[in-house]
Design a protein around this motif. Structure first.
Motif, PDB file in Angstrom:
ATOM      1  N   HIS A 224     -24.575  -6.911  58.536  1.00  0.00           N
ATOM      2  CA  HIS A 224     -23.824  -6.635  59.769  1.00  0.00           C
ATOM      3  C   HIS A 224     -24.712  -6.836  60.989  1.00  0.00           C
ATOM      4  CE1 HIS A 224     -21.043  -4.918  56.889  1.00  0.00           C
ATOM      5  NE2 HIS A 224     -20.121  -4.966  57.829  1.00  0.00           N
ATOM      6  N   LEU A 225     -24.399  -7.891  61.733  1.00  0.00           N
ATOM      7  CA  LEU A 225     -25.217  -8.325  62.850  1.00  0.00           C
ATOM      8  C   LEU A 225     -24.407  -9.325  63.660  1.00  0.00           C
ATOM      9  CD1 LEU A 225     -28.293  -7.912  63.629  1.00  0.00           C
ATOM     10  CD2 LEU A 225     -28.730 -10.075  62.480  1.00  0.00           C
ATOM     11  N   GLY A 226     -24.829  -9.602  64.879  1.00  0.00           N
ATOM     12  CA  GLY A 226     -24.219 -10.647  65.690  1.00  0.00           C
ATOM     13  C   GLY A 226     -25.287 -11.624  66.134  1.00  0.00           C
ATOM     14  N   ALA A 227     -24.901 -12.873  66.339  1.00  0.00           N
ATOM     15  CA  ALA A 227     -25.852 -13.892  66.794  1.00  0.00           C
ATOM     16  C   ALA A 227     -25.157 -14.821  67.772  1.00  0.00           C
ATOM     17  CB  ALA A 227     -26.401 -14.694  65.618  1.00  0.00           C
ATOM     18  N   LEU A 228     -25.851 -15.147  68.841  1.00  0.00           N
ATOM     19  CA  LEU A 228     -25.356 -16.087  69.846  1.00  0.00           C
ATOM     20  C   LEU A 228     -26.371 -17.209  70.001  1.00  0.00           C
ATOM     21  CD1 LEU A 228     -23.740 -15.433  73.262  1.00  0.00           C
ATOM     22  CD2 LEU A 228     -25.892 -16.702  73.206  1.00  0.00           C
ATOM     23  N   ILE A 229     -25.872 -18.419  70.221  1.00  0.00           N
ATOM     24  CA  ILE A 229     -26.771 -19.534  70.471  1.00  0.00           C
ATOM     25  C   ILE A 229     -26.314 -20.278  71.721  1.00  0.00           C
ATOM     26  CG2 ILE A 229     -25.536 -21.213  69.005  1.00  0.00           C
ATOM     27  CD1 ILE A 229     -28.392 -22.178  68.121  1.00  0.00           C
ATOM     28  N   ALA A 230     -27.292 -20.661  72.519  1.00  0.00           N
ATOM     29  CA  ALA A 230     -27.047 -21.424  73.740  1.00  0.00           C
ATOM     30  C   ALA A 230     -28.304 -22.234  74.026  1.00  0.00           C
ATOM     31  CB  ALA A 230     -26.726 -20.495  74.909  1.00  0.00           C
ATOM     32  N   ALA A 231     -28.202 -23.179  74.921  1.00  0.00           N
ATOM     33  CA  ALA A 231     -29.378 -23.940  75.315  1.00  0.00           C
ATOM     34  C   ALA A 231     -30.357 -23.006  76.023  1.00  0.00           C
ATOM     35  CB  ALA A 231     -28.995 -25.088  76.233  1.00  0.00           C
ATOM     36  N   PRO A 232     -31.643 -23.029  75.653  1.00  0.00           N
ATOM     37  CA  PRO A 232     -32.610 -22.173  76.343  1.00  0.00           C
ATOM     38  C   PRO A 232     -32.601 -22.363  77.856  1.00  0.00           C
ATOM     39  CG  PRO A 232     -33.591 -23.144  74.386  1.00  0.00           C
ATOM     40  CD  PRO A 232     -32.260 -23.800  74.563  1.00  0.00           C
ATOM     41  N   LEU A 263     -32.135  -6.599  58.728  1.00  0.00           N
ATOM     42  CA  LEU A 263     -30.900  -7.368  58.833  1.00  0.00           C
ATOM     43  C   LEU A 263     -31.185  -8.823  59.175  1.00  0.00           C
ATOM     44  CD1 LEU A 263     -28.582  -4.828  60.699  1.00  0.00           C
ATOM     45  CD2 LEU A 263     -29.079  -5.042  58.257  1.00  0.00           C
ATOM     46  N   LEU A 264     -32.224  -9.051  59.937  1.00  0.00           N
ATOM     47  CA  LEU A 264     -32.617 -10.427  60.240  1.00  0.00           C
ATOM     48  C   LEU A 264     -33.105 -11.128  58.971  1.00  0.00           C
ATOM     49  CD1 LEU A 264     -34.467 -10.032  63.662  1.00  0.00           C
ATOM     50  CD2 LEU A 264     -32.087 -10.611  63.227  1.00  0.00           C
ATOM     51  N   ALA A 265     -33.867 -10.412  58.149  1.00  0.00           N
ATOM     52  CA  ALA A 265     -34.316 -10.997  56.883  1.00  0.00           C
ATOM     53  C   ALA A 265     -33.128 -11.321  55.989  1.00  0.00           C
ATOM     54  CB  ALA A 265     -35.268 -10.026  56.170  1.00  0.00           C
ATOM     55  N   GLY A 266     -32.128 -10.433  55.997  1.00  0.00           N
ATOM     56  CA  GLY A 266     -30.920 -10.695  55.222  1.00  0.00           C
ATOM     57  C   GLY A 266     -30.146 -11.883  55.741  1.00  0.00           C
TER      58      GLY A 266
END
Length: 397
Positions: A224-232, A263-266
């Protein structure tokens, strides 16, 4: 490559309980390697990130590995990966940050196809800024979100458009590249909720045209986690509220407090698992594309079998030409919550409701009731599908 679901299922201890899980859109089951990665990180020496001690270096490595894994999954830059408690939390954070630059006369476009996590943060941020909110809605018959309908809502005052990559309620997949082109022609930003799309298809954020793409690892076999990606470079232009001593570096300036290393490792383990769904060679990104392409075809075959089996038994609300393997349906004369409960008694997990896609349910004429949702996942097989069909037939009488 042939998709070997028997081999895949061996990695899911939860399946030993005997239930047929169609509740993946709300949160998938977890493979053994993900649980092992979480446990291993929790029991290893760990500290705040740094370079002096072994514990600090381990924490740093966990974070860097997770950023690279998500970047490989989505086809983006690890320097633009931001982690948060959930997709909802991240979207609220970015809505507040972006909203600092909005004012009266600016326009924010939101879609009634979407989960409320990609609606309410923008509604509230626009209201706080005095900006104008513009709604677009799916066609109630086809459940499609027309590119023409959306692009006709754009003006020179449009600042941001928020659209789902795939509806978590009915599975509809809008034409994101076409929408993105129109959004960018209008000089606006494009925020894509990829929570429901990411588990079912290969994703390339650049090809989709998303300025921001957000997803949830627990929907693609992770924790259970959220992740967002965008151009740096885009993230560099944004100034979120943060603590004075915390770093101003991107992407860390958007991450509030200490990250959940376990959670990041998972998450990294989940991405690695997806990359190995079918045998392949090359780097992780290329193996992910191969595996997710094979998974998409496999799930499509199961969806066709499920739809054929349910034909004549239910009213199908998922009707878009292009959609994920997610079916929303109603059994005539039987309330959705009753169907849900009866399926559960038969060892079939397919819940009922609107699943936080309240605007979508209302736009499709389903009110605040929604329907029964059956969502396929990498561990589903033909026997699961046949169990669901037989159970629905029994309930339908």
């Amino acid at each position: 490559m042939t998709y070997d679901v028997v081999a895949v299922r061996k990695h899911f201890p939860a399946l030993a309980e005997g239930a047929a899980h169609f509740d993946g859109p709300g949160g998938s089951q977890v493979p053994d390697v993900v649980a092992e990665a979480v446990a291993g990180t929790l029991t290893a020496g760990i500290a705040n990130r740094g370079t002096v001690t072994a514990a600090e270096r381990r924490a740093t490595g966990v974070v860097e590995d997770a950023r690279q894994a998500v970047a490989d999954l989505l086809g983006g830059d690890p320097r633009g990966v931001v982690f948060g408690r959930s997709m909802t939390q991240l979207t609220y954070d970015f809505a507040r940050t972006l909203g600092k630059n909005w004012g009266p006369g600016d326009e924010i476009v939101v879609s009634r196809l979407d989960h409320d996590a990609n609606v309410r943060p923008w509604v509230q941020a626009a209201s706080a800024a005095g900006a104008t909110l513009v709604w677009v809605a799916p066609d109630p018959e086809s459940t499609e979100l027309s590119v023409k309908t959306l692009t006709s809502s754009l003006t020179s005052r449009t600042r941001l458009v928020a659209v789902t990559g795939a509806s978590n309620l009915v599975g509809t997949r809008p034409d994101l590249p076409a929408i993105a082109a129109a959004v960018h022609d209008a000089g606006a930003l494009f925020y894509v909720d990829g929570v429901h799309l990411t588990p079912h298809a290969p994703v390339d954020v650049a090809a989709l045209g998303a300025d921001f793409y957000v997803c949830s690892p627990y929907k693609f076999l992770g924790p259970h986690l959220g992740a967002l990606i965008a151009a740096p470079s885009l993230l560099e232009t944004l100034r979120p509220d943060k603590l004075l001593p915390s770093t101003d570096e991107v992407p860390e300036r958007f991450e509030l407090g200490t990250l959940p290393y376990e959670l990041l490792a998972g998450t990294t383990a989940a991405v690695d698992f997806l990359a190995g769904l079918v045998p392949g060679t090359g780097d992780r990104r290329s193996r992910l594309v191969t595996s997710m392409t094979a998974l998409e075809a496999y799930e499509e075959s199961l969806r066709a079998r499920l739809e054929a089996g349910l034909s004549g038994l239910v009213t199908m609300h998922s009707r878009a030409a292009r959609r994920t393997p997610t079916l929303l349906f109603s059994v005539p004369g039987v309330p959705g919550q009753v169907v849900y409960a009866e399926l559960g008694k038969r060892g079939v997990n397919a819940p009922a409701g609107t699943f936080y896609a309240i605007e979508c349910s209302r736009a499709l004429g389903l009110g605040d009731t929604g329907g029964v949702r059956a969502g396929l996942a990498p561990y589903n097989d033909i026997s699961d599908v046949d169990r669901l069909v037989a159970a629905v037939a029994d309930i339908a009488g």
